[in-house]
Design an enzyme around this catalytic site. Structure first.
Site, mmCIF file in Angstrom:
data_model
loop_
_atom_site.group_PDB
_atom_site.id
_atom_site.type_symbol
_atom_site.label_atom_id
_atom_site.label_comp_id
_atom_site.label_asym_id
_atom_site.label_seq_id
_atom_site.Cartn_x
_atom_site.Cartn_y
_atom_site.Cartn_z
ATOM 1 C CD GLU A 122 40.734 -42.643 -31.531
ATOM 2 O OE1 GLU A 122 41.658 -41.855 -32.072
ATOM 3 O OE2 GLU A 122 41.137 -42.961 -30.397
ATOM 4 C CB CYS A 135 39.006 -52.403 -30.094
ATOM 5 S SG CYS A 135 38.833 -51.778 -28.379
ATOM 6 C CB CYS A 142 34.209 -42.226 -20.739
ATOM 7 S SG CYS A 142 33.729 -43.639 -19.849
ATOM 8 C CB CYS A 146 39.153 -45.067 -15.109
ATOM 9 S SG CYS A 146 37.520 -45.873 -15.005
ATOM 10 C CB CYS A 149 41.203 -44.597 -18.773
ATOM 11 S SG CYS A 149 40.296 -44.741 -20.446
ATOM 12 C CB CYS A 387 44.123 -50.834 -23.292
ATOM 13 S SG CYS A 387 43.702 -52.513 -23.767
HETATM 14 N N1 SAH Z 1 34.733 -48.723 -20.179
HETATM 15 C C1 SAH Z 1 34.824 -49.830 -20.301
HETATM 16 C C2 SAH Z 1 35.586 -50.414 -21.651
HETATM 17 C C3 SAH Z 1 36.625 -49.602 -22.199
HETATM 18 S S1 SAH Z 1 38.207 -49.420 -21.604
HETATM 19 C C4 SAH Z 1 35.687 -50.179 -19.099
HETATM 20 O O1 SAH Z 1 36.237 -49.691 -18.478
HETATM 21 O O2 SAH Z 1 35.623 -51.665 -18.994
HETATM 22 C C5 SAH Z 1 38.894 -51.003 -22.116
HETATM 23 C C6 SAH Z 1 39.878 -51.541 -20.969
HETATM 24 O O3 SAH Z 1 41.217 -50.703 -21.197
HETATM 25 C C7 SAH Z 1 39.375 -51.239 -19.373
HETATM 26 O O4 SAH Z 1 39.910 -52.611 -18.948
HETATM 27 C C8 SAH Z 1 40.141 -50.222 -19.166
HETATM 28 O O5 SAH Z 1 40.251 -50.042 -17.571
HETATM 29 C C9 SAH Z 1 41.617 -50.385 -19.750
HETATM 30 N N2 SAH Z 1 42.540 -49.308 -19.916
HETATM 31 C C10 SAH Z 1 41.989 -47.993 -19.679
HETATM 32 N N3 SAH Z 1 43.041 -46.972 -19.921
HETATM 33 C C11 SAH Z 1 44.152 -47.718 -19.902
HETATM 34 C C12 SAH Z 1 45.639 -47.475 -19.994
HETATM 35 N N4 SAH Z 1 46.113 -46.412 -19.958
HETATM 36 N N5 SAH Z 1 46.570 -48.534 -20.208
HETATM 37 C C13 SAH Z 1 46.119 -49.894 -20.063
HETATM 38 N N6 SAH Z 1 44.710 -50.228 -20.044
HETATM 39 C C14 SAH Z 1 43.825 -49.326 -20.036
HETATM 40 FE FE1 SF4 Z 2 35.396 -44.985 -19.053
HETATM 41 FE FE2 SF4 Z 2 37.923 -45.467 -19.535
HETATM 42 FE FE3 SF4 Z 2 36.913 -45.779 -17.186
HETATM 43 FE FE4 SF4 Z 2 36.292 -47.568 -19.264
HETATM 44 S S1 SF4 Z 2 38.354 -47.151 -18.264
HETATM 45 S S2 SF4 Z 2 35.008 -46.490 -17.792
HETATM 46 S S3 SF4 Z 2 36.307 -45.840 -20.891
HETATM 47 S S4 SF4 Z 2 37.160 -43.777 -18.192
#
Ligand code: SAH
Ligand code: SF4
Length: 414
Positions: A122, A135, A142, A146, A149, A387
């Protein structure tokens, strides 16, 4: 084109080798998008052009691809009519396939894309008054899990290639109608390709879509070099931000070889909480991460590092956490700004977003500590474009759901 090496990708505990190749095209033609200019020249020579011709033609073709955005060799009007079919027989100009394009009520746009070998990913475009931010995804899925996420609940399918990464930027320019028009002579109006805030919708890029860009370093670097090349897409490195969850061993190379702005997904200020919500922290700890940020080439007060901090109710959002955040950023003397991201919910998530009052109090403490800490307004929530909400439709269905559908299909066929 197909790179079949196995790339060691650190998982939560140990590196796992992951194939990063793509299926070669069945028709044997080579997709030029994503290749460095020197490689295009080489391919033209390998296909039979002499050195001088290969040099001239590759320069012309590169200009048409990245400055003008054409997607057919037939449209390259300064290339002879006999040469164009020669190119078409051997090469293609790829774009990601669009499966679905969605528009949010707030103007945010999301595209569900598909690679040639059938994987969904996406990209999201977020228009603001003074800028438009694309973006961009770096991986399908991934490895990093996390806990807050949505992408993290997908397994890693594969790395995106340079062409699939730069292709997102090109597709956005197609969709927004932003390729330079005018005379077809490429010696002129070279500066026309400069991305400027005035008049342009797409002015900034964030590597914050699906995936961890520093676990696909080579491809992300090669793609961003194309995005920044002044002879092509010409987007300044100051308008590009790469976000990492903290892949320390790759951070220095990111600064040295790409040189874009850095964002770090911090999300917690102590080991226990960060270990839980960003499991990569068990491998690369908090203090080490902040030291790597302090050493990041190019970080100055004029180009500060962004620390992203997702606001999770009763998890990481207390006043004490805010004070500790200020203390840590000061301890490492970091040119920092903090981006507070209200948690965006997704089906099955085990967290809630902090209350607005709590977020305000947290933000005020960081501001009082002398560090800017704006709260990011969630965008495109209605189309799951905010995000952490990115997860492709095919993957959204649970295994049980897919099994039920398969069973139903079998029954109806019988
Ligand atoms: N993998 C990279 C980049 C993609 S995520 C990283 O983790 O930095 C982009 C941002 O969105 C990151 O800061 C991530 O932690 C945040 N993010 C992920 N899930 C989210 C959620 N459910 N609500 C708000 N921010 C979120
Ligand atoms: Fe991967 Fe989501 Fe963690 Fe970014 S925030 S490293 S996309 S699992």
């Amino acid at each position: 084109m197909a790179d079949t090496n196995l790339m060691p990708i650190a998982g939560q505990i140990d590196p796992v080798p992951t194939a990063r190749d793509i299926t070669p095209r069945e028709d044997g033609r080579v997709d030029l998008i994503g290749l460095p200019p020197a490689r295009i020249r080489e391919l033209f020579e390998e296909a039979g052009l002499d050195t001088r011709q290969a040099k001239l033609r590759s320069k012309q073709v590169y200009h048409w691809l990245y400055h003008r955005g054409v997607s057919e060799f037939e449209d390259m009007t300064d290339i002879s009519k006999t040469m164009r079919p020669w190119l078409t027989d051997r090469f293609v100009i790829g774009r990601p396939h669009v499966v679905e394009a969605q528009h949010s009520t707030d103007g945010t746009r999301k595209w569900l894309l598909q690679t040639d070998d059938g994987h969904d990913y996406e990209m999201v475009f977020i228009p603001d008054a003074d800028r438009g931010t694309l973006c961009v995804s770096s991986q399908v899925g991934c490895t990093l899990n996390c806990t807050f996420c949505h992408t993290g609940t997908m397994r890693l399918v594969r790395n995106l290639t340079p062409g699939e990464i730069v292709g997102q930027v090109m597709l956005a320019r197609d969709a927004l109608g932003e390729w330079p028009k005018g005379k077809m002579d490429f010696a002129e109006d070279e500066d026309e390709a400069e991305y400027r805030a005035d008049g342009r919708l797409l002015t900034n890029i964030v590597m914050m879509g699906m995936g961890e860009p520093l676990y696909n370093f080579d491809n992300v670097r090669d793609a961003l070099l194309l995005v920044m090349d002044s002879a092509g897409l010409a987007l300044s490195k100051r308008r590009i931000t790469l976000s990492t969850s903290g892949v320390i061993p790759m951070m220095e190379r990111c600064g040295a070889e790409i040189g874009v702005n850095l964002a770090v997904s911090l999300h917690a200020v102590n080991k226990d909480v960060r270990d839980e919500i960003v499991p990569l922290n068990r491998k690369y700890g908090l203090e080490e991460l902040l030291q790597a940020c302090a050493d990041y080439p190019g970080a100055t007060n004029a180009r500060r590092i962004t620390f992203e901090y997702v606001m999770l109710k009763d998890k990481n959002d207390s006043d004490e956490d805010a004070h500790e955040l200020v203390r840590l950023l000061k301890q490492f003397n970091l040119p920092a700004k903090v981006n507070l991201i209200p948690f965006n919910p997704w089906p099955g998530a085990n967290y809630e977003c902090s209350d607005p009052d709590r977020i305000r109090s947290f933000s005020n403490i960081v501001f009082e500590g002398g560090i800017s800490a704006p709260v990011r307004t969630p965008r495109g929530r209605d189309i799951d474009a905010a995000c952490g909400q990115l997860k492709t439709a095919a993957e959204k269905k649970s295994r049980a759901q897919r099994d039920r559908e398969a069973a139903a299909a079998e029954t109806s066929e019988a």
